[in-house]
Design an enzyme around this catalytic site. Structure first.
Site, PDB file in Angstrom:
ATOM      1  N   ARG A  33       0.837  -1.199   0.000  1.00 46.88           N
ATOM      2  CA  ARG A  33       0.000   0.000   0.000  1.00 46.88           C
ATOM      3  C   ARG A  33       0.875   1.254   0.000  1.00 46.88           C
ATOM      4  NH1 ARG A  33      -4.475   0.141   4.589  1.00 46.88           N
ATOM      5  NH2 ARG A  33      -2.672   0.684   5.859  1.00 46.88           N
ATOM      6  N   LYS A  88      -2.660   6.435   1.445  1.00 47.00           N
ATOM      7  CA  LYS A  88      -2.440   6.877   2.828  1.00 47.00           C
ATOM      8  C   LYS A  88      -1.487   8.070   2.843  1.00 47.00           C
ATOM      9  CE  LYS A  88      -2.691   4.394   7.181  1.00 47.00           C
ATOM     10  NZ  LYS A  88      -4.137   4.544   7.432  1.00 47.00           N
ATOM     11  N   GLU A  91     -16.397   6.339   4.231  1.00 46.07           N
ATOM     12  CA  GLU A  91     -15.730   5.884   5.458  1.00 46.07           C
ATOM     13  C   GLU A  91     -15.610   7.052   6.418  1.00 46.07           C
ATOM     14  OE1 GLU A  91     -11.516   5.038   5.336  1.00 46.07           O
ATOM     15  OE2 GLU A  91     -11.305   5.977   3.386  1.00 46.07           O
TER      16      GLU A  91
HETATM   17  C1  LIG Z   1      -5.220   3.718   7.703  1.00 45.77           C
HETATM   18  C2  LIG Z   1      -6.627   4.011   7.374  1.00 45.77           C
HETATM   19  C3  LIG Z   1      -7.647   3.057   7.562  1.00 45.77           C
HETATM   20  C4  LIG Z   1      -7.407   1.730   8.204  1.00 45.77           C
HETATM   21  O1  LIG Z   1      -6.556   0.882   7.490  1.00 45.77           O
HETATM   22  P1  LIG Z   1      -5.896  -0.374   8.185  1.00 45.77           P
HETATM   23  O2  LIG Z   1      -4.980  -0.933   7.152  1.00 45.77           O
HETATM   24  O3  LIG Z   1      -6.983  -1.312   8.536  1.00 45.77           O
HETATM   25  O4  LIG Z   1      -5.187   0.122   9.397  1.00 45.77           O
HETATM   26  C5  LIG Z   1      -8.926   3.396   7.146  1.00 45.77           C
HETATM   27  N1  LIG Z   1      -9.211   4.602   6.626  1.00 45.77           N
HETATM   28  C6  LIG Z   1      -8.268   5.534   6.459  1.00 45.77           C
HETATM   29  C7  LIG Z   1      -8.646   6.854   5.873  1.00 45.77           C
HETATM   30  C8  LIG Z   1      -6.950   5.276   6.822  1.00 45.77           C
HETATM   31  O5  LIG Z   1      -6.014   6.207   6.655  1.00 45.77           O
END
Ligand SMILES: *Cc1c(COP(=O)(O)O)cnc(C)c1O
Length: 340
Positions: free
Chosen positions: A82, A184, A220
């Site tokens: 990722r 991210k 989300e």
């Molecule tokens: C990091 C993140 C998540 C959660 O991802 P994981 O890999 O499960 O820790 C969900 N939404 C956003 C916006 C994120 O930055």
């Protein structure tokens, strides 16, 4: 902080400076060999691309102490992949999966004493990140970068896990359809801070964001994916190009299907079908699953009466996934990386 002074059972989700962090620098088109450092501070030029134009990204994962004393991480290969996707999007150099995983092993081993004991509910949070350290004046990608990985022991993300969260549908948007929602990048968080403070001022714990194009579909929250359970015990997961692909969510979908025999649907979820769900939860590395009690959209309040409690589907999902993470339940092939 001296590790002997850490009160493992009462740790919050905050930064505690640990012993060593991993650092590698990128210059003249390649990464150096990397090293561990005692220095928790970063010194960069005032005109570094990260400071002026927010060229930075991060990851987050955890190391767990198992009952038999090993230290393991959960699917770190997916964090590495990722981060590569994020770097491509931000015109940053790639830090290879192999380098990422060996840096992880190195930094966790070097901070072994900071991994909370088994059974305390605490774990070691690992924060890999990268930023443009080279100076740029005009808008362009930096020529120099730094990759770092530090660790911090953490307790649960939300102070009271037994309390269901109250969310509100934000009037702000998080991510555009062809934007950066699925990577991210720090910039996604910078823009969420004002929306988060507005939500808090109105008495809510977090924001739910809608799809920016039509503002009808659930995406989300600011830092976690959202999942639902319908009356007939189906796990329903919103699908969209602008949702961050949570590793916890992807794992829960697998666990729901393969371990708990749930029906799973990954699809558009519209705001006005929230009435059909009886449980709702937020998922991410930090909290694994946090139960949601209500989602408020202006004058409508959607209630998820069954999110909390031993008999909830979310509780079964939570127990199975955390059992896999701590090696008490057999993991699917390749999910656990044993470090010590
Ligand atoms: C990091 C993140 C998540 C959660 O991802 P994981 O890999 O499960 O820790 C969900 N939404 C956003 C916006 C994120 O930055």
């Amino acid at each position: 902080m001296i590790k002997e002074k850490i009160d493992w059972a009462n740790l919050g989700f905050g930064y505690i400076q640990s012993g060593k962090r991993y650092i590698s620098n990128y210059k003249d088109g390649c990464w150096d060999s990397g090293c561990l450092s005692e220095d928790a501070n970063v010194v960069i030029n005032e005109c570094a691309c990260v400071l002026q134009y927010a060229q930075t990204c991060f990851e987050g994962l955890k190391a767990y102490r198992t009952k038999d004393g090993h230290i393991v991480t959960f699917r770190p290969d997916l964090n590495a992949e990722r981060m590569i996707d994020t770097c491509k999007k931000l015109e940053m150099p790639i830090f290879s999966k192999e380098r990422f995983l060996s840096a992880l092993d190195e930094v966790v081993k070097a901070n072994e004493d900071f991994v909370p004991p088994y059974g305390t509910g605490a774990s070691l949070y690992i924060r890999p990140y990268m930023f443009g350290s080279g100076a740029v004046m005009g808008v362009k990608p930096a020529k120099e970068y730094q990759f770092r990985m530090f660790v911090s022991p953490v307790g649960p993300y939300f102070k009271s896990a037994a309390k269901a969260l109250n969310l509100c549908v934000s009037d702000f948007d998080r991510a555009a359809p062809k934007g950066t929602g699925a990577v991210k990048a720090g910039l996604n968080y910078a823009m969420s801070l004002h929306a988060l403070m507005v939500a808090h001022a109105n008495g809510f714990d977090e924001n739910v964001y809608l799809d920016a194009a039509t503002r009808t579909k659930i995406e989300e929250t600011g830092g976690a994916n959202i999942i639902f359970i319908s009356k007939d015990r189906t796990l329903v997961v919103p699908k969209s190009e602008s949702i961050l692909p949570s590793i916890t969510r992807r794992s829960l979908v697998y666990v729901g299907d393969k371990y708990l025999d749930l029906k799973v649907e990954e699809r558009d979820v519209s705001l006005n079908e929230l009435d059909n769900f009886v449980e709702c939860g937020l998922c991410g590395t930090a909290a694994v699953i946090s139960p949601v009690g209500t989602i408020t959209s202006h004058d409508r309040v959607y209630k998820f009466e069954n999110s909390i409690g031993e008999t909830s589907v979310l509780t079964s999902l939570y127990k199975t996934l955390t059992g896999i993470q701590s090696c008490e339940i057999e993991a699917p092939e390749g999910w656990i990386r044993r470090i010590v």
